[in-house]
Design a protein around this motif. Structure first.
Motif, PDB file in Angstrom:
ATOM      1  N   ASN A 103      80.851  62.554 113.717  1.00  0.00           N
ATOM      2  CA  ASN A 103      82.164  62.735 114.113  1.00  0.00           C
ATOM      3  C   ASN A 103      83.261  62.466 112.803  1.00  0.00           C
ATOM      4  OD1 ASN A 103      84.077  63.390 116.258  1.00  0.00           O
ATOM      5  ND2 ASN A 103      85.113  61.439 115.639  1.00  0.00           N
ATOM      6  N   ASP A 104      83.149  61.351 112.219  1.00  0.00           N
ATOM      7  CA  ASP A 104      83.716  60.953 110.940  1.00  0.00           C
ATOM      8  C   ASP A 104      82.870  60.662 109.971  1.00  0.00           C
ATOM      9  OD1 ASP A 104      86.560  60.966 111.924  1.00  0.00           O
ATOM     10  OD2 ASP A 104      86.086  59.401 112.925  1.00  0.00           O
ATOM     11  N   LEU A 105      82.915  61.483 108.707  1.00  0.00           N
ATOM     12  CA  LEU A 105      82.064  61.240 107.656  1.00  0.00           C
ATOM     13  C   LEU A 105      82.901  60.893 106.143  1.00  0.00           C
ATOM     14  CD1 LEU A 105      79.221  61.405 106.214  1.00  0.00           C
ATOM     15  CD2 LEU A 105      79.433  63.830 105.970  1.00  0.00           C
ATOM     16  N   LYS A 106      82.685  59.915 105.797  1.00  0.00           N
ATOM     17  CA  LYS A 106      83.350  59.590 104.457  1.00  0.00           C
ATOM     18  C   LYS A 106      82.639  59.229 103.188  1.00  0.00           C
ATOM     19  CE  LYS A 106      87.637  57.791 106.779  1.00  0.00           C
ATOM     20  NZ  LYS A 106      88.630  56.642 106.899  1.00  0.00           N
ATOM     21  N   ILE A 107      82.666  59.505 102.185  1.00  0.00           N
ATOM     22  CA  ILE A 107      81.741  59.541 101.071  1.00  0.00           C
ATOM     23  C   ILE A 107      82.507  58.923  99.928  1.00  0.00           C
ATOM     24  CG2 ILE A 107      80.098  60.777  99.520  1.00  0.00           C
ATOM     25  CD1 ILE A 107      79.288  62.399 101.839  1.00  0.00           C
ATOM     26  N   ASN A 108      82.219  58.009  99.045  1.00  0.00           N
ATOM     27  CA  ASN A 108      82.949  57.908  97.841  1.00  0.00           C
ATOM     28  C   ASN A 108      81.885  57.536  96.999  1.00  0.00           C
ATOM     29  OD1 ASN A 108      85.895  56.802  98.414  1.00  0.00           O
ATOM     30  ND2 ASN A 108      84.732  56.071 100.238  1.00  0.00           N
ATOM     31  N   SER A 109      82.214  58.296  95.712  1.00  0.00           N
ATOM     32  CA  SER A 109      81.211  58.092  94.616  1.00  0.00           C
ATOM     33  C   SER A 109      81.792  58.040  93.358  1.00  0.00           C
ATOM     34  CB  SER A 109      80.499  59.490  94.506  1.00  0.00           C
ATOM     35  OG  SER A 109      79.647  59.710  93.427  1.00  0.00           O
ATOM     36  N   LYS A 131      78.573  55.835  98.490  1.00  0.00           N
ATOM     37  CA  LYS A 131      78.838  54.995  99.724  1.00  0.00           C
ATOM     38  C   LYS A 131      79.153  55.786 100.884  1.00  0.00           C
ATOM     39  CE  LYS A 131      81.318  50.810 101.722  1.00  0.00           C
ATOM     40  NZ  LYS A 131      79.961  50.296 102.045  1.00  0.00           N
ATOM     41  N   VAL A 132      78.443  55.794 101.611  1.00  0.00           N
ATOM     42  CA  VAL A 132      78.570  56.859 102.967  1.00  0.00           C
ATOM     43  C   VAL A 132      78.952  56.048 104.257  1.00  0.00           C
ATOM     44  CG1 VAL A 132      77.375  58.657 104.273  1.00  0.00           C
ATOM     45  CG2 VAL A 132      76.831  58.455 102.053  1.00  0.00           C
ATOM     46  N   THR A 133      80.031  56.294 104.766  1.00  0.00           N
ATOM     47  CA  THR A 133      80.356  55.575 106.064  1.00  0.00           C
ATOM     48  C   THR A 133      80.876  56.627 107.036  1.00  0.00           C
ATOM     49  OG1 THR A 133      82.626  55.440 105.364  1.00  0.00           O
ATOM     50  CG2 THR A 133      80.814  53.538 104.969  1.00  0.00           C
ATOM     51  N   GLY A 134      80.865  56.180 108.512  1.00  0.00           N
ATOM     52  CA  GLY A 134      81.167  57.142 109.340  1.00  0.00           C
ATOM     53  C   GLY A 134      80.594  56.747 110.821  1.00  0.00           C
ATOM     54  N   GLN A 210      80.492  55.498 120.620  1.00  0.00           N
ATOM     55  CA  GLN A 210      80.493  55.555 119.220  1.00  0.00           C
ATOM     56  C   GLN A 210      79.534  54.890 118.412  1.00  0.00           C
ATOM     57  OE1 GLN A 210      84.331  54.824 117.042  1.00  0.00           O
ATOM     58  NE2 GLN A 210      85.368  56.439 118.178  1.00  0.00           N
ATOM     59  N   ILE A 211      78.693  55.451 117.444  1.00  0.00           N
ATOM     60  CA  ILE A 211      77.857  54.786 116.740  1.00  0.00           C
ATOM     61  C   ILE A 211      78.052  54.717 115.316  1.00  0.00           C
ATOM     62  CG2 ILE A 211      75.201  54.912 116.408  1.00  0.00           C
ATOM     63  CD1 ILE A 211      74.955  56.574 118.749  1.00  0.00           C
ATOM     64  N   PRO A 212      78.635  53.796 114.707  1.00  0.00           N
ATOM     65  CA  PRO A 212      78.930  53.582 113.512  1.00  0.00           C
ATOM     66  C   PRO A 212      77.582  53.577 112.479  1.00  0.00           C
ATOM     67  CG  PRO A 212      79.144  51.602 114.458  1.00  0.00           C
ATOM     68  CD  PRO A 212      78.675  52.442 115.592  1.00  0.00           C
ATOM     69  N   PHE A 213      77.854  54.029 111.438  1.00  0.00           N
ATOM     70  CA  PHE A 213      76.841  53.959 110.430  1.00  0.00           C
ATOM     71  C   PHE A 213      77.340  53.661 109.048  1.00  0.00           C
ATOM     72  CE2 PHE A 213      77.890  58.474 110.518  1.00  0.00           C
ATOM     73  CZ  PHE A 213      78.167  58.542 109.243  1.00  0.00           C
ATOM     74  N   ASP A 214      76.536  52.971 108.051  1.00  0.00           N
ATOM     75  CA  ASP A 214      76.959  52.712 106.601  1.00  0.00           C
ATOM     76  C   ASP A 214      75.857  52.597 105.926  1.00  0.00           C
ATOM     77  OD1 ASP A 214      78.059  51.570 104.490  1.00  0.00           O
ATOM     78  OD2 ASP A 214      79.118  49.959 105.553  1.00  0.00           O
ATOM     79  N   PHE A 215      75.641  53.107 104.594  1.00  0.00           N
ATOM     80  CA  PHE A 215      74.776  52.926 103.860  1.00  0.00           C
ATOM     81  C   PHE A 215      75.170  53.510 102.294  1.00  0.00           C
ATOM     82  CE2 PHE A 215      74.060  56.962 105.482  1.00  0.00           C
ATOM     83  CZ  PHE A 215      73.695  57.748 104.196  1.00  0.00           C
TER      84      PHE A 215
END
Length: 449
Positions: A103-109, A131-134, A210-215
């Motif tokens: 639903n939400d995808l945030k990427i920082n590189s 860094k991938v979160t969402g 909601q199922i949050p993820f982070d890696f």
């Protein structure tokens, strides 16, 4: 006797005729285009060699990287109605997959670039922390005609991929719905995540809203880093120390800032133009569709904007113009000073101008295009003007001709450096050159024998 005199007269006219001399010059210019084509072939060959080196080094280091995913995959049971040999209806229970995009995808590189050297060639490589979160939200099962009781959330897994797994420097740990899980390779052939990673995650029977993820991915690559707009809202921030980035793909950054010390760029993509549904069933072939992937792909390239081969190729395209202008200038000097120059000398001067491009190509591979152009131009102008001094026995005439050649080569250099204004500046300069030739041609007696 009369016939012999006539033949001698024709021969003298042939040797002294201005029109015949101009015809020889035009023919010689066309002949010199043949070695110009050979030079173009040499440039292409060296450029192809550079690409081979880049490909080879990239293969050993790690190739261009694209971040694909993540995707949440939840198996579910469904009943399939078939008929047996006696045409009796048979109900079989099979397992299918439900695919859910973030639903939400945030990427920082953060990209740290460096150069690897192979002989005279440089290859741009990088190290980056991505860094991938969402989060995922509960799928609209009614729209997919799935009963919640059919789901098998305990067997769910999350999948994502990068282009070249060799670039991973550490094993990613995925935080999903409060669990920390180590990723494992996907060995399924034909899958959209064939060069990917997955983690098995046991979701509760009542799938959370909601199922949050982070890696975080600690990886290396070469030249390109790109991303896919898979989230309903996708935000990507890329920063780096490369001073000449190229942003490409289907979408350009919403914000960007490029300085002499690096860059930063930010993309925000909504799902309206995303070529994927939020959820679907069946298989992951949708994420393997090349056309759809191109529509959703964007990122940054770490490449030299215009390398020496591109500039040398552009320079060689003006070879015919330089040769022709030089021959015309030499012809006008010959006529005005009434000092005949043999056509063989024209050939030698033309050969010197062809060698200019081989000098430019060879030196540019070692000292860069600008300095190579200076070296090749000074050497060529010096050689031709010295030759002219020996022909005319006049240093002033040779110095004047050197100034004319300097003007020509300087004009070409300026044209190569310009981009948006090159056509306009080139057109104005050619207009001035033609006007100058028209002015000096008034002094020529075209009926001369």
């Amino acid at each position: 006797m009369i016939e012999e005199q006539t033949q001698q007269g024709i021969l003298q006219w042939f040797k002294g005729s201005i029109v015949v001399k101009l015809a020889f010059i035009a023919f010689l210019t066309l002949v010199l285009l043949i070695p110009s084509v050979w030079v173009d072939g040499l440039i292409t060959e060296r450029s192809a060699r550079q690409n081979e080196i880049i490909s080879d080094v990239s293969d050993k280091w790690s190739g261009p990287q694209q971040i694909k995913g993540p995707v949440l995959i939840i198996p579910y049971k469904k009943q399939v109605r078939t008929k047996d040999a006696s045409q009796k209806e048979v109900i079989t229970e099979v397992t299918d997959n439900l695919y859910i995009l973030p639903n939400d995808l945030k990427i920082n590189s953060d990209i740290r670039s460096s150069k690897l050297h192979r002989g005279i060639f440089d290859v741009i490589v990088y190290n980056t922390l991505v860094k991938v979160t969402g989060n995922f939200v509960k799928a609209d099962l009614a729209k997919l005609s799935i009963d919640p009781a059919q789901l098998m959330p305990a067997k769910a897994h999350l999948a994502f991929s990068i282009t070249d797994l060799k670039g991973l420097k550490t094993n990613p740990v995925i935080k999903l719905n409060g669990q920390s899980l180590s990723a494992e390779p996907i060995f399924s052939r034909g899958s959209a995540f064939e060069s990917g990673l997955q983690v098995a995650v046991a979701l509760p029977d009542a799938v959370p809203d909601q199922i949050p993820f982070d890696f975080t991915l600690d990886l290396k690559g070469s030249q390109d880093l790109s991303f896919l707009a898979l989230g309903k809202t996708t935000e990507v921030t890329a920063t780096g120390d490369w001073a000449a980035p190229s942003f490409d793909g289907r979408s350009l950054p919403n914000q960007r800032n490029v300085t002499a010390t690096g860059f930063n760029a930010h993309w925000k993509m909504l799902y309206y133009n995303r070529p994927f549904p939020q959820e679907w069933t069946g298989n992951d072939n949708l994420l393997a569709n090349v056309s759809k992937l191109e529509q959703a792909s964007f990122g940054v390239k770490l490449r030299v904007p215009v390398d020496q081969y591109q500039k040398t190729t552009r320079t060689s395209k003006y070879s015919a113009l330089i040769i022709l202008l030089t021959f015309i200038s030499l012809f006008l000097t010959e006529v005005i000073r009434r000092h005949r120059i043999h056509i063989f000398n024209y050939l030698l001067i033309g050969a010197a101008m062809i060698v200019f491009y081989t000098l430019l190509l060879s030196f540019s591979e070692h000292i860069g295009y600008n300095y190579a152009y200076l070296v090749a131009a000074v050497a060529t102008i010096g050689l031709i003007s010295s030759f002219m001094a020996s022909l005319f026995k006049d240093g002033k005439a040779a110095a004047m001709f050197a100034a004319i050649l300097s003007l020509f080569y300087g004009f070409i250099f300026v044209i190569i450096q310009l981009e948006d204004l090159s056509l306009m500046v080139g057109s104005i300069a050619l207009f001035i050159i033609v006007a100058t030739l028209m002015y000096f041609s008034r002094k020529i007696n075209w009926d001369q024998h």
